[in-house]
Design an enzyme around this catalytic site. Sequence first.
Site, PDB file in Angstrom:
ATOM      1  N   LYS A 124     -12.026  -1.768   7.145  1.00 57.94           N
ATOM      2  CA  LYS A 124     -11.194  -2.757   8.216  1.00 57.94           C
ATOM      3  C   LYS A 124     -11.752  -2.829   9.344  1.00 57.94           C
ATOM      4  CE  LYS A 124      -8.541  -3.280   4.578  1.00 57.94           C
ATOM      5  NZ  LYS A 124      -7.812  -2.468   3.653  1.00 57.94           N
ATOM      6  N   ASP A 166      -1.615   6.752   5.879  1.00 54.25           N
ATOM      7  CA  ASP A 166      -2.683   5.842   5.657  1.00 54.25           C
ATOM      8  C   ASP A 166      -2.907   4.962   7.174  1.00 54.25           C
ATOM      9  OD1 ASP A 166      -4.158   3.807   4.722  1.00 54.25           O
ATOM     10  OD2 ASP A 166      -3.077   3.232   2.967  1.00 54.25           O
ATOM     11  N   TRP A 201       0.953  -1.229   0.145  1.00 50.80           N
ATOM     12  CA  TRP A 201      -0.038  -0.041   0.077  1.00 50.80           C
ATOM     13  C   TRP A 201       0.820   1.192   0.151  1.00 50.80           C
ATOM     14  CZ3 TRP A 201      -4.147  -1.345  -1.996  1.00 50.80           C
ATOM     15  CH2 TRP A 201      -4.786  -2.573  -1.736  1.00 50.80           C
TER      16      TRP A 201
HETATM   17  C1  PLP Z   1      -7.118  -2.055   2.581  1.00 56.21           C
HETATM   18  C2  PLP Z   1      -6.098  -0.931   2.385  1.00 56.21           C
HETATM   19  C3  PLP Z   1      -5.992  -0.087   1.346  1.00 56.21           C
HETATM   20  C4  PLP Z   1      -6.698  -0.183   0.023  1.00 56.21           C
HETATM   21  O1  PLP Z   1      -8.141   0.461   0.564  1.00 56.21           O
HETATM   22  P1  PLP Z   1      -9.254   0.391  -0.574  1.00 56.21           P
HETATM   23  O2  PLP Z   1     -10.369   1.213  -0.045  1.00 56.21           O
HETATM   24  O3  PLP Z   1      -9.647  -0.804  -1.034  1.00 56.21           O
HETATM   25  O4  PLP Z   1      -8.750   1.472  -1.768  1.00 56.21           O
HETATM   26  C5  PLP Z   1      -5.047   0.929   1.492  1.00 56.21           C
HETATM   27  N1  PLP Z   1      -4.154   0.944   2.459  1.00 56.21           N
HETATM   28  C6  PLP Z   1      -4.179   0.120   3.462  1.00 56.21           C
HETATM   29  C7  PLP Z   1      -3.251   0.240   4.524  1.00 56.21           C
HETATM   30  C8  PLP Z   1      -5.059  -0.752   3.328  1.00 56.21           C
HETATM   31  O5  PLP Z   1      -5.316  -1.871   4.458  1.00 56.21           O
END
Ligand code: PLP
Length: 360
Positions: A196, A172, A102
Amino acid sequence: MSRVYNFSAGPAMLPEKVLKTAAEEMLDYKGTGQSVMEMSHRSKEYQAIIDEAEALLREVMSIPDNYKVLFLQGGASSQFAMIPLNLMNKSGKADFVITGQWAKKAYEEASRYGDCKAVASSKDKTFSYIPEIDKNECRPDADYFHICLNNTIYGTKWAELPDTGDVPLVADMSSCILSEPVDVSRFALIYAGAQKNMGPAGLTVVIVREDMIGNARETTPTMFNYKIHADNGSMYNTPPTYSIYILKLVLEWVKEMGGLTAMKALNEKKAAVIYDFLDSSKLFKATVNGKDRSLMNIPFITGNEELDAKFVSEAKKAGFINIKGHRSVGGMRASVYNAMPIEGCEKLVEFMKKFEQENG
Ligand SMILES: *Cc1c(COP(=O)(O)O)cnc(C)c1O
């Protein structure tokens, strides 16, 4: 009714209480004679829901007043572009730490818009640790410094935030938001996909310091401009109404559980159940060690791919689903977000012990 223990990395388990309330309110939300899904986002009933969701998030995360909370769509992945479009507006530079897929995607997407630099990486050991940062590599005139706080796929987490001086820190937090307290004032911008730890997919939360808003580059699509969403209370267009409603219920549940301090204590206890077993097992082994271990995503292996596959398949039959590791790394991964009860972790360990006896 029998519910499984779902160790999915996302979309993930939701608290049973939240699902039950949503079910009770499905056909008639508080006497309105309609489902929240059917409501006009311009109605006063819906305005109360989104206002309450924001107020609860501010309370639970202790978000300072000089930050905006935005309820957007497009997933965390859209933020990989939205952040540079809005923030890369002085030097046109941004620094990144590559701690997994990511973080790498955020870096690659931002590189389309400006001068991006990977100042550190843990790729050499399959992202199994958080790298040290050499300050001389970091650029003091960068418009922002980006990290992925919890690395969902590899199971690492920043134990300590990097000191970026005057450079705005962007994080993030998709897979760790609401799992423990964070000092929001350390960040210029926090973003997270909801699926999540916050609610259903379709909602992306952005928490952004006000001085970061209003300098998007000229060609930025309207829907990608933070200022548009901030000025319109996340109602420039139709927001993901139902997902925001579920977030509200999740935040009520987090508050009832005692807030983020209590959440952290519980998450530490849950993770310890699994890590302690992994550290004592002769068959299973954690892929991350020491202080970099994630509380939310716990990858592990047997060292034998066939045995891994057998474990995943037998676990599924026993009601432990989505325990397979990410397709890029193999092995297993137990994602134990807030909604996973401690019994889920204990029962998984019991099952692993039994598997070890039969296959060790
Ligand atoms: C799941 C995840 C993403 C991607 O998220 P989307 O909502 O599917 O774009 C990005 N960064 C992290 C850390 C993630 O766990």
